[in-house]
Design a protein around this motif. Sequence first.
Motif, PDB file in Angstrom:
ATOM      1  N   GLY A 163       0.814  -1.201   0.000  1.00  0.00           N
ATOM      2  CA  GLY A 163       0.000   0.000   0.000  1.00  0.00           C
ATOM      3  C   GLY A 163       0.849   1.253   0.000  1.00  0.00           C
ATOM      4  N   CYS A 164       0.186   2.382   0.208  1.00  0.00           N
ATOM      5  CA  CYS A 164       0.870   3.672   0.127  1.00  0.00           C
ATOM      6  C   CYS A 164       1.862   3.863   1.252  1.00  0.00           C
ATOM      7  N   ALA A 165       1.693   3.122   2.348  1.00  0.00           N
ATOM      8  CA  ALA A 165       2.621   3.291   3.453  1.00  0.00           C
ATOM      9  C   ALA A 165       4.035   2.928   3.026  1.00  0.00           C
ATOM     10  N   ILE A 166       4.172   2.003   2.078  1.00  0.00           N
ATOM     11  CA  ILE A 166       5.464   1.715   1.482  1.00  0.00           C
ATOM     12  C   ILE A 166       5.810   2.873   0.567  1.00  0.00           C
ATOM     13  N   LYS A 167       7.074   3.215   0.505  1.00  0.00           N
ATOM     14  CA  LYS A 167       7.460   4.397  -0.268  1.00  0.00           C
ATOM     15  C   LYS A 167       7.465   4.086  -1.758  1.00  0.00           C
ATOM     16  N   GLN A 168       6.305   3.750  -2.255  1.00  0.00           N
ATOM     17  CA  GLN A 168       6.112   3.522  -3.676  1.00  0.00           C
ATOM     18  C   GLN A 168       5.042   4.506  -4.150  1.00  0.00           C
ATOM     19  N   ILE A 169       5.117   4.918  -5.391  1.00  0.00           N
ATOM     20  CA  ILE A 169       4.121   5.817  -5.951  1.00  0.00           C
ATOM     21  C   ILE A 169       3.205   5.001  -6.854  1.00  0.00           C
ATOM     22  N   VAL A 170       1.931   4.924  -6.509  1.00  0.00           N
ATOM     23  CA  VAL A 170       0.975   4.141  -7.271  1.00  0.00           C
ATOM     24  C   VAL A 170       0.128   5.093  -8.101  1.00  0.00           C
ATOM     25  N   ALA A 171       0.291   5.019  -9.427  1.00  0.00           N
ATOM     26  CA  ALA A 171      -0.370   5.971 -10.316  1.00  0.00           C
ATOM     27  C   ALA A 171      -0.076   7.388  -9.842  1.00  0.00           C
ATOM     28  N   ASP A 192      -5.520  -2.461   2.543  1.00  0.00           N
ATOM     29  CA  ASP A 192      -4.442  -2.575   1.549  1.00  0.00           C
ATOM     30  C   ASP A 192      -4.909  -2.179   0.149  1.00  0.00           C
ATOM     31  N   SER A 193      -5.823  -1.228   0.069  1.00  0.00           N
ATOM     32  CA  SER A 193      -6.446  -0.898  -1.213  1.00  0.00           C
ATOM     33  C   SER A 193      -6.299   0.577  -1.548  1.00  0.00           C
ATOM     34  N   CYS A 194      -5.067   1.094  -1.404  1.00  0.00           N
ATOM     35  CA  CYS A 194      -4.864   2.515  -1.682  1.00  0.00           C
ATOM     36  C   CYS A 194      -5.188   2.851  -3.131  1.00  0.00           C
ATOM     37  N   ARG A 225      -6.918  -8.956  -6.608  1.00  0.00           N
ATOM     38  CA  ARG A 225      -6.496  -8.966  -5.216  1.00  0.00           C
ATOM     39  C   ARG A 225      -5.804  -7.658  -4.863  1.00  0.00           C
ATOM     40  N   MET A 226      -5.952  -7.292  -3.609  1.00  0.00           N
ATOM     41  CA  MET A 226      -5.254  -6.132  -3.073  1.00  0.00           C
ATOM     42  C   MET A 226      -4.239  -6.599  -2.035  1.00  0.00           C
ATOM     43  N   PRO A 227      -3.069  -5.966  -1.949  1.00  0.00           N
ATOM     44  CA  PRO A 227      -2.574  -4.848  -2.737  1.00  0.00           C
ATOM     45  C   PRO A 227      -2.436  -5.213  -4.214  1.00  0.00           C
ATOM     46  N   ALA A 228      -2.672  -4.231  -5.070  1.00  0.00           N
ATOM     47  CA  ALA A 228      -2.647  -4.481  -6.510  1.00  0.00           C
ATOM     48  C   ALA A 228      -1.232  -4.747  -6.997  1.00  0.00           C
TER      49      ALA A 228
END
Length: 271
Positions: A163-171, A192-194, A225-228
């Motif tokens: 999810g967003c808590a991980i330092k990843q940028i989703v879209a 887990d569905s940011c 499934r989430m996280p995507a």
Amino acid sequence: CKDEFTDLSLFKEHKKKHKPPDSFEIIENALRGACTVFRKNFPDNDERPIGIHEFFLQEANTIRRLLIHQLQEKNSIKCSLVLGVEMIKLDANGEEQDRDTVYLKTKVEEIYLSRKINFFIKEAQLRISQLCDDFANNGSNWVFNGVEYCDIQIGNCATLSGGCAIKQIVANLPKEVCKITAQNTTELKYKDSCLLYAVASYFTKSTDIKILEHFIKQELKVKIRMPAKLNSLKRFEDDNNKLDFKINVVHVVSENEIYPLRVSPYINRKH
């Protein structure tokens, strides 16, 4: 190596020549290569490293080449390093009483950029040295007697697996949505569905949890499934084609360093 290839057969032939260092052998291999353990043994002779510092001085370049090879193969990896070190117990007169092998393991590190490999190796040396010193200082006359072997444990790591808590940028996740989904996980209906909250925020222009969850329930079809994961985003786009949106994914290291992870095939969609 930065070579360019106009023919796939030439690339495959070139790839065969770029193999991991021969000094490390594969001792475990599971899930079609997704999980691999490489080992290098050090016989009880003059070639055995006599200290942790000496080990890293001798093997750091080989470990670096192995990790670079695996990173190029898998794009993103999780890895840890395990040293089997021989410890000898001495009596009051300095005579050997017993000997045993102690396993010293680093923390698992996610690596998706080659420059992080040097950081991993430095941290591994500090961690192993600390563990070895702690054992010797609290081990009742146990002393270090050399490195017996080194294991490098490597697992394939999906670049989009949390999810967003991980330092990843989703879209293009609105920062407000990232903050909401990261800090209020206990209040969220969709765990887990940011990604869902980001899409809902885009269409509703809101960051209110109730409004976002109402939109998700009424307007979105969620069959993945989430996280995507990256390879599931196309199905998510297809299932929600009535909304006419596309999802592009990038990883932002800094303002000047951005890595595209996915480009939607639906380039003509409105949103």
